[in-house]
Design a protein around this motif. Structure first.
Motif, short mmCIF file in Angstrom:
data_model
loop_
_atom_site.label_atom_id
_atom_site.label_comp_id
_atom_site.label_asym_id
_atom_site.label_seq_id
_atom_site.Cartn_x
_atom_site.Cartn_y
_atom_site.Cartn_z
N ILE A 79 0.76 -0.94 0.35
CA ILE A 79 -0.14 0.34 0.09
C ILE A 79 0.81 1.32 -0.32
CG2 ILE A 79 -1.76 1.41 1.48
CD1 ILE A 79 -2.64 -1.45 2.38
N THR A 80 0.65 2.29 -1.32
CA THR A 80 1.43 3.39 -0.80
C THR A 80 0.40 5.24 -0.80
OG1 THR A 80 1.68 3.68 -3.15
CG2 THR A 80 3.13 2.02 -2.62
N ARG A 81 0.87 5.88 -0.22
CA ARG A 81 0.53 7.53 -0.97
C ARG A 81 0.82 7.37 -2.31
NH1 ARG A 81 -1.21 9.44 4.05
NH2 ARG A 81 0.10 8.59 5.40
N ASP A 82 -0.06 8.45 -2.29
CA ASP A 82 -0.27 9.04 -4.11
C ASP A 82 1.25 9.83 -4.78
OD1 ASP A 82 -0.62 11.26 -2.44
OD2 ASP A 82 -3.17 11.88 -4.31
N ASN A 83 1.61 9.75 -3.10
CA ASN A 83 3.28 10.65 -3.55
C ASN A 83 4.04 10.25 -2.41
OD1 ASN A 83 2.52 13.39 -1.19
ND2 ASN A 83 0.44 13.23 -2.62
N SER A 84 5.31 11.41 -2.27
CA SER A 84 5.87 10.72 -1.12
C SER A 84 6.11 12.22 -0.78
CB SER A 84 7.12 9.92 -2.20
OG SER A 84 7.35 9.33 -2.34
N ARG A 85 5.44 13.09 -0.94
CA ARG A 85 5.25 14.62 0.53
C ARG A 85 4.94 14.07 1.28
NH1 ARG A 85 3.92 16.30 -4.51
NH2 ARG A 85 1.98 16.30 -3.59
N GLY A 86 5.17 15.20 2.61
CA GLY A 86 4.48 14.74 3.73
C GLY A 86 5.19 13.46 5.08
N ARG A 87 4.25 13.38 6.17
CA ARG A 87 4.38 12.40 6.33
C ARG A 87 4.52 10.99 5.87
NH1 ARG A 87 -0.18 11.42 10.23
NH2 ARG A 87 -2.21 12.50 9.13
N ASN A 88 5.06 10.17 7.09
CA ASN A 88 4.75 8.45 6.41
C ASN A 88 4.11 7.76 7.49
OD1 ASN A 88 6.81 8.93 4.55
ND2 ASN A 88 8.53 8.62 6.12
N SER A 89 3.23 8.64 8.36
CA SER A 89 2.57 8.30 9.33
C SER A 89 0.93 7.81 9.04
CB SER A 89 1.98 9.31 10.45
OG SER A 89 0.44 8.26 11.16
N ALA A 90 0.21 5.88 8.91
CA ALA A 90 -0.92 6.33 8.22
C ALA A 90 -2.16 7.10 9.01
CB ALA A 90 -1.23 4.55 8.54
N GLY A 91 -1.99 8.01 10.34
CA GLY A 91 -3.00 8.83 10.62
C GLY A 91 -3.26 8.01 12.00
N ALA A 92 -3.72 8.88 12.40
CA ALA A 92 -4.34 8.83 14.51
C ALA A 92 -4.78 7.14 13.70
CB ALA A 92 -5.08 9.55 15.38
N PHE A 93 -6.37 6.93 13.72
CA PHE A 93 -7.07 6.31 14.57
C PHE A 93 -6.23 5.15 13.56
CE2 PHE A 93 -10.42 3.51 11.38
CZ PHE A 93 -10.98 2.50 12.82
N ILE A 94 -5.25 4.70 12.08
CA ILE A 94 -5.27 3.65 12.08
C ILE A 94 -4.14 3.22 12.96
CG2 ILE A 94 -3.40 2.32 10.09
CD1 ILE A 94 -6.73 3.07 9.19
N ASP A 95 -3.19 4.05 12.82
CA ASP A 95 -2.14 4.28 14.23
C ASP A 95 -2.66 3.72 15.51
OD1 ASP A 95 0.40 3.80 14.55
OD2 ASP A 95 0.09 5.76 16.50
N ARG A 96 -4.03 4.08 16.19
CA ARG A 96 -3.82 3.79 16.86
C ARG A 96 -4.81 2.19 17.55
NH1 ARG A 96 -4.15 7.94 20.48
NH2 ARG A 96 -2.57 9.14 19.89
#
Length: 429
Positions: free
Chosen positions: A306-323
């Motif tokens: 699974i990837t993001r649509d670009n390589s800019r910004g943070r790599n975190s999958a987001g607070a909900f996914i992380d928790r």
């Protein structure tokens, strides 16, 4: 502000595109919408106020303090399609704060204890340095094992209900629009086998093998001697039993092990299907370097991630996914993966995006969850079942709207200019 619902609705830029009702009888948002959010009590309000955005809404929903109207909890896609990306709070004006506090009550700004399904990150900040010293740093073997246990050791029975007979928890590849989920999962494994150019008698290493689907497919249909490793003990036990049941013991093996502990080498091929998301972007050099060290000259790697649509910004999958879903998970653009593969000394031969295939895969998983809802709730509890419904439907929205993608990167261990790759691939189709 005339009530809780109106006050909350004012926090969202442009207001909510669904109906919002609250326990004080107030209603706001799009009151003509067939879908709604119903705030049940003050604890739900406190969840939303003390963790603005997706995390607070998820906490209130999982705990039963926020209800979704007009959709099934096993597939909340219709309402998420409307609100995903529209739940960030805007900053209220200073002049509004007194009225907000009066309407909502100061007690609503006291954070409640998160639901038990949440993988709490607080200890990371308190003892990170100490655990670094004893092998508990981010993406250490011990911490990765803890993160994998949180998500994958929920219940094999639960996953059987949701994933179906293939027991495959990665993106399927649909040969046709109307193919079944099972057909698409089998087609995915076969496509990977063809991309790796597997032949009888060869050796395959499958990293993060899950319940052993790739291992069994390669052994059964290609005569390959396949070794799979997983950090989930429950996955390994299930896979070992299925290998025995299918009589594949002479060719297929699944170990409960960290991939870094694989001592064998000289593999003809390595498949990594859904593991790269877990290892951390900072660990890409060592990960792909490890893979290269395990390959024969001219051996092949297929990385499915699974990837993001670009390589800019943070790599975190987001607070909900992380928790709630993938603790410590990280996503980046496919270009970052390609670069890391090349920098590890592997030659990238082919690169392919399966974004909409994952949207269709998630649709099938949500359908299975709905059809087996009562059994799933009995197996893992209502809160956990709701987490999976929310996660899968929200991820479907992410793939459909191109916020996230799914890429195959195929590479060879090219030595002295010889990669063993044909002038033009066709993957047998």
């Amino acid at each position: 502000m005339s009530g809780i619902a109106s006050t909350l609705d004012s926090f969202f830029e442009g207001g909510l595109p669904v109906r919002l009702s609250a326990y004080d009888g107030s209603v706001a948002g799009d009151q003509d919408s067939p879908y709604g959010l119903r705030l049940v009590n003050q604890r739900g309000l406190a969840y939303i106020l003390t963790a603005p955005g997706d995390l607070g809404l998820a906490r209130a929903y999982v705990s039963g303090d926020l209800e979704l109207e007009g959709t099934h909890p096993g597939d909340p896609y219709p309402i998420l399609r409307l609100i995903v990306g529209k739940t960030d709070f805007k900053r209220p004006a200073v002049t509004e704060l007194v009225g907000i506090a009066r309407t909502l009550g100061l007690g609503s700004f006291n954070p409640p204890k998160p639901p038990p399904q949440e993988h709490l990150p607080g200890w990371r900040h308190r003892v990170e340095h100490a655990r670094d010293l004893i092998g508990w740093g981010r993406h250490s073997q011990r911490r990765d094992a803890d993160a994998i246990h949180h998500h994958y050791d929920v219940s094999n029975t639960f996953y059987e209900y949701v994933l179906g007979p293939s027991m495959t928890y990665t993106c399927a590849v649909f040969p046709t629009e109307d193919a079944t989920l099972e057909e698409a999962q089998a087609n995915k494994y076969d496509l990977i086998c063809r991309k790796l150019d597997l032949k009888a008698g060869q050796r395959l290493l499958d990293l993060g093998c899950g319940w052993g689907g790739m291992v069994r497919h390669a052994a059964k249909h290609y005569g390959v001697k396949a070794l799979g490793v997983t950090l989930s003990e429950q996955q390994a036990l299930w896979a070992q039993e299925e290998i025995k049941r299918q009589g594949l013991d002479d060719l297929a093996e699944v170990r409960f092990s960290d991939y870094r502990n694989v001592a064998e080498g000289d593999f003809d091929a390595v498949s990594s299907i859904g593991l790269t998301e877990h290892i951390g972007v900072g660990n890409y050099p060592s990960y792909f370097g490890f893979i290269r060290s395990k390959l024969k000259d001219q051996g092949r790697l297929l990385n499915h991630c699974i990837t993001r649509d670009n390589s800019r910004g943070r790599n975190s999958a987001g607070a909900f996914i992380d928790r709630y879903v993938f603790p410590d998970g990280e996503l980046t653009g496919s270009g970052t993966i390609v670069t890391a593969v090349e920098n590890a000394g592997l030659e990238v031969q082919h690169h392919e995006n399966f974004r909409m295939h994952y949207a269709k895969t998630l649709t099938g998983w949500n359908r299975n969850l709905v059809e087996n809802w009562d059994a799933c709730v009995a197996e893992v509890g209502l809160g956990t079942a709701k987490v999976w419904g929310l996660y899968m439907a929200g991820s479907r929205v992410g793939f459909e709207t191109n916020q996230i993608q799914l890429h195959h990167v195929l590479a060879t261990k090219t030595v002295g200019g010889v990669g063993g790759y044909p002038l033009r691939h066709d993957f047998g189709v």
